[in-house]
Each structure stands twice: as structure tokens, then as C-alpha cells.
Design a protein around this motif. Structure first.
Motif, mmCIF file in Angstrom:
data_model
loop_
_atom_site.group_PDB
_atom_site.id
_atom_site.type_symbol
_atom_site.label_atom_id
_atom_site.label_comp_id
_atom_site.label_asym_id
_atom_site.label_seq_id
_atom_site.Cartn_x
_atom_site.Cartn_y
_atom_site.Cartn_z
ATOM 1 N N PRO A 18 0.848 -1.191 0.000
ATOM 2 C CA PRO A 18 0.000 0.000 0.000
ATOM 3 C C PRO A 18 0.888 1.247 0.000
ATOM 4 N N ASP A 19 0.685 2.108 -0.904
ATOM 5 C CA ASP A 19 1.326 3.402 -1.210
ATOM 6 C C ASP A 19 2.145 3.358 -2.494
ATOM 7 N N ASP A 20 2.505 2.169 -3.000
ATOM 8 C CA ASP A 20 3.274 2.072 -4.250
ATOM 9 C C ASP A 20 2.518 2.699 -5.415
ATOM 10 N N VAL A 21 1.277 2.274 -5.598
ATOM 11 C CA VAL A 21 0.477 2.761 -6.725
ATOM 12 C C VAL A 21 0.246 4.263 -6.603
ATOM 13 N N GLU A 22 -0.046 4.713 -5.384
ATOM 14 C CA GLU A 22 -0.321 6.132 -5.183
ATOM 15 C C GLU A 22 0.879 6.988 -5.562
ATOM 16 N N ILE A 23 2.079 6.529 -5.202
ATOM 17 C CA ILE A 23 3.299 7.281 -5.529
ATOM 18 C C ILE A 23 3.509 7.362 -7.035
ATOM 19 N N GLY A 24 3.394 6.230 -7.716
ATOM 20 C CA GLY A 24 3.760 6.175 -9.124
ATOM 21 C C GLY A 24 2.660 6.443 -10.117
ATOM 22 N N ALA A 25 1.399 6.199 -9.725
ATOM 23 C CA ALA A 25 0.305 6.317 -10.693
ATOM 24 C C ALA A 25 -0.962 6.895 -10.083
ATOM 25 N N GLY A 26 -0.835 7.553 -8.928
ATOM 26 C CA GLY A 26 -2.014 8.120 -8.288
ATOM 27 C C GLY A 26 -2.725 9.150 -9.149
ATOM 28 N N GLY A 27 -1.961 9.949 -9.879
ATOM 29 C CA GLY A 27 -2.567 10.936 -10.758
ATOM 30 C C GLY A 27 -3.314 10.302 -11.917
ATOM 31 N N ILE A 28 -2.759 9.242 -12.469
ATOM 32 C CA ILE A 28 -3.419 8.527 -13.564
ATOM 33 C C ILE A 28 -4.747 7.945 -13.095
ATOM 34 N N LEU A 29 -4.752 7.355 -11.902
ATOM 35 C CA LEU A 29 -6.001 6.798 -11.368
ATOM 36 C C LEU A 29 -7.020 7.898 -11.128
ATOM 37 N N ALA A 30 -6.592 8.991 -10.504
ATOM 38 C CA ALA A 30 -7.522 10.086 -10.217
ATOM 39 C C ALA A 30 -8.084 10.694 -11.499
ATOM 40 N N GLN A 64 -8.431 5.382 2.821
ATOM 41 C CA GLN A 64 -8.557 6.832 2.650
ATOM 42 C C GLN A 64 -7.995 7.279 1.307
ATOM 43 N N ALA A 65 -6.838 6.741 0.946
ATOM 44 C CA ALA A 65 -6.220 7.113 -0.327
ATOM 45 C C ALA A 65 -7.109 6.714 -1.496
ATOM 46 N N ALA A 66 -7.684 5.527 -1.430
ATOM 47 C CA ALA A 66 -8.562 5.060 -2.513
ATOM 48 C C ALA A 66 -9.771 5.971 -2.669
ATOM 49 N N GLU A 67 -10.323 6.400 -1.553
ATOM 50 C CA GLU A 67 -11.480 7.302 -1.606
ATOM 51 C C GLU A 67 -11.088 8.639 -2.234
ATOM 52 N N MET A 176 -1.381 14.108 -4.620
ATOM 53 C CA MET A 176 -0.557 14.297 -3.440
ATOM 54 C C MET A 176 -1.362 14.126 -2.156
ATOM 55 N N GLU A 177 -2.633 14.460 -2.202
ATOM 56 C CA GLU A 177 -3.500 14.206 -1.045
ATOM 57 C C GLU A 177 -3.620 12.704 -0.813
ATOM 58 N N GLY A 178 -3.713 11.948 -1.914
ATOM 59 C CA GLY A 178 -3.764 10.497 -1.790
ATOM 60 C C GLY A 178 -2.479 9.925 -1.225
ATOM 61 N N VAL A 179 -1.345 10.454 -1.669
ATOM 62 C CA VAL A 179 -0.051 10.000 -1.134
ATOM 63 C C VAL A 179 0.039 10.309 0.357
ATOM 64 N N LEU A 180 -0.351 11.519 0.731
ATOM 65 C CA LEU A 180 -0.219 11.951 2.123
ATOM 66 C C LEU A 180 -1.243 11.312 3.045
ATOM 67 N N ALA A 181 -2.184 10.554 2.483
ATOM 68 C CA ALA A 181 -3.072 9.766 3.338
ATOM 69 C C ALA A 181 -2.260 8.758 4.146
ATOM 70 N N TYR A 182 -1.084 8.393 3.625
ATOM 71 C CA TYR A 182 -0.195 7.454 4.321
ATOM 72 C C TYR A 182 0.685 8.222 5.309
ATOM 73 N N GLN A 185 3.791 6.666 6.910
ATOM 74 C CA GLN A 185 4.964 6.446 6.070
ATOM 75 C C GLN A 185 5.707 7.728 5.725
ATOM 76 N N PHE A 186 4.976 8.817 5.514
ATOM 77 C CA PHE A 186 5.606 10.028 4.988
ATOM 78 C C PHE A 186 5.807 11.136 6.022
ATOM 79 N N LEU A 187 5.109 11.053 7.135
ATOM 80 C CA LEU A 187 5.218 12.081 8.162
ATOM 81 C C LEU A 187 5.773 11.443 9.432
#
Length: 240
Positions: A18-30, A64-67, A176-182, A185-187
Motif C-alpha cells: 500500500p502506497d506504491d500505486v499512489e506514488i507512481g500512478a495516483g494521478g493517472i487513477l484520479a 482513505q487514499a482510494a477514496e 498528493m493528497e492520496g499519497v499523504l493519506a499514508y 509512512q511520509f510524516l
């Protein structure tokens, strides 16, 4: 595996954690979700060996990121973290997911990365995409063969030559909001340890890399993909 009755999606993205897809392709999904396409994320592990956070935290962050990204279905196969060994059983389970969700496009990590799990995920998905189209290959659920139109690979920790760059400028802050849901990991919080992900430069690297790819196609932000096979183009110029 897939809870309840799975429904077909247009785009299915696989990640080792969890977080791999968001980092690399989160914008494409959104971007595709906003355009009315159905998208799904399938994580192979729950990242139970992560230095910070718990499995339950990661599950909540993933939801949260998926939403945020508008992802319609989310799966986790529960393979062991650092245990993506490429067994026939693991390939079979991924193959079944592809047959159940029937995506036109599949995304997987690029086959070169500092994290061995990302490399292993790339190889597993490639095998499963191939097996999903074999008529005589049986899966436990009995789903019929399904041929994916296109497999693309996205980048997580590194940057290489892209075959395709998708303009994600209009959904970049959503990514980036989706990434920062984690947050785990990031904070970095008190009591947690330093990792490459919570270092001050990592989020800046993601944004800078996406800006670089955007610059290459004349936009603000982009996400890069690599195709393992030649990409079809009927004409080099628009037809009159």
C-alpha cells in the motif's frame, strides 16, 4: 481475495505495498476516475514489515487514499512482505484477479527499483497478465480467459526513460493528497524511525520528478509509463 461480487474495471493497478500505486500512478487513477472510468488497486502485501506504522494503520490509510483518488475497488492478496517469491500459487492468485476484474489496462511497478519487492511485483504481474489470456489455464474461481489490452509499468523510487507521459496537471493536488493519506509512512512522528520515505527530500523528489515529466510534454505535471512491448500508432499525423 475479491470480496463480494467483483465487477469489471477499465484500469487495474498492482503494487507490492500500500502506497506504491499512489506514488507512481495516483494521478493517472484520479484522472481516469474523474473522467468516468472505473479503476482498482490490488496490493500484493500488507507491508507488515514496514519500519513505521501498523498493518491496521496501513489498511485505514489505504482506504482513505482510494477514496481520495476515486478508486472503485481495492484488494489485498495478503502475500508475505518480502516474500514475493514468484511461486505458481502467487501467480495464479494474481491471474484470478485479472480474470475477475477484466481490465483493459494493467499497471505494475517498473522492473528496476531499489526495493526488491517492487521488482518482484513487476515480474509477477507480467506472468499473470500472460496467463490470464491462456484458454486452458484454469483458476480456482473458474473465470474464463481475459486478454489485457495493454500493460504499462510505473515508477516508484527512480526515474528512467518514459515511453508515455500522462498529463496529470488538473488532478495533481488530488494525487498528493492520496499519497499523504499514508501519514505513517511520509510524516515522521515521535517514536518512529527515519526511513527513505519520511526523509525531507522524498516528497520533494516525487513532485520534482512529476514536474520534470510534465515539462517534457509541455504541461505542469506528468506521470511516466513504460511499455514492455511496442506501442501501436496507425498514423503519425491526424487524418484529414
Amino acid at each position: 481475495m475479491v470480496k463480494n461480487q467483483p465487477t469489471p474495471v477499465h484500469l487495474l493497478a498492482f503494487g507490492a505495498h500500500p502506497d506504491d500505486v499512489e506514488i507512481g500512478a495516483g494521478g493517472i487513477l484520479a484522472k481516469h476516475a474523474a473522467a468516468g472510468f472505473t479503476t482498482a488497486i490490488c496490493n500484493l502485501t500488507e507491508a507488515e514489515l514496514s519500519s513505521n506504522g501498523t498493518v491496521e494503520q496501513r489498511r485505514n490509510e489505504s482506504r482513505q487514499a482510494a477514496e481520495i483518488l476515486g478508486v472503485s475497488q481495492q484488494l489485498c492478496l495478503g502475500f508475505p512482505d518480502r516474500g514475493l517469491t514468484g511461486t505458481a500459487e502467487q501467480i495464479l492468485k494474481i491471474t484470478q484477479v485479472i480474470r475477475e476484474l477484466k481490465p483493459k489496462v494493467v499497471l505494475a511497478p517498473y522492473w528496476e527499483d531499489r526495493h526488491p519487492d517492487h521488482v518482484a511485483c513487476s515480474k509477477l504481474v507480467k506472468e499473470a497478465v500472460f496467463d490470464a489470456g491462456i484458454r486452458r489455464k484454469k483458476v480456482p474461481g473458474g473465470e474464463p480467459p481475459h486478454r489485457v489490452t495493454q500493460l504499462y509499468h510505473y515508477f516508484i523510487n527512480d526515474i528512467y526513460q518514459a515511453d508515455l507521459i500522462v498529463d496529470i496537471s488538473d488532478v495533481y493536488e488530488t494525487k498528493m493528497e492520496g499519497v499523504l493519506a499514508y501519514k505513517s509512512q511520509f510524516l515522521r512522528e515521535e517514536g518512529e524511525v527515519d526511513t527513505p520515505l519520511n526523509s525531507p527530500s522524498y516528497l520533494s523528489m516525487i513532485r520534482g520528478r512529476d514536474q520534470l515529466w510534465g515539462h517534457q510534454i509541455g504541461v505542469l505535471y506528468g506521470e511516466a509509463l513504460v511499455s514492455p512491448r511496442p506501442m501501436k500508432q496507425s498514423y503519425l499525423l491526424p487524418l484529414k
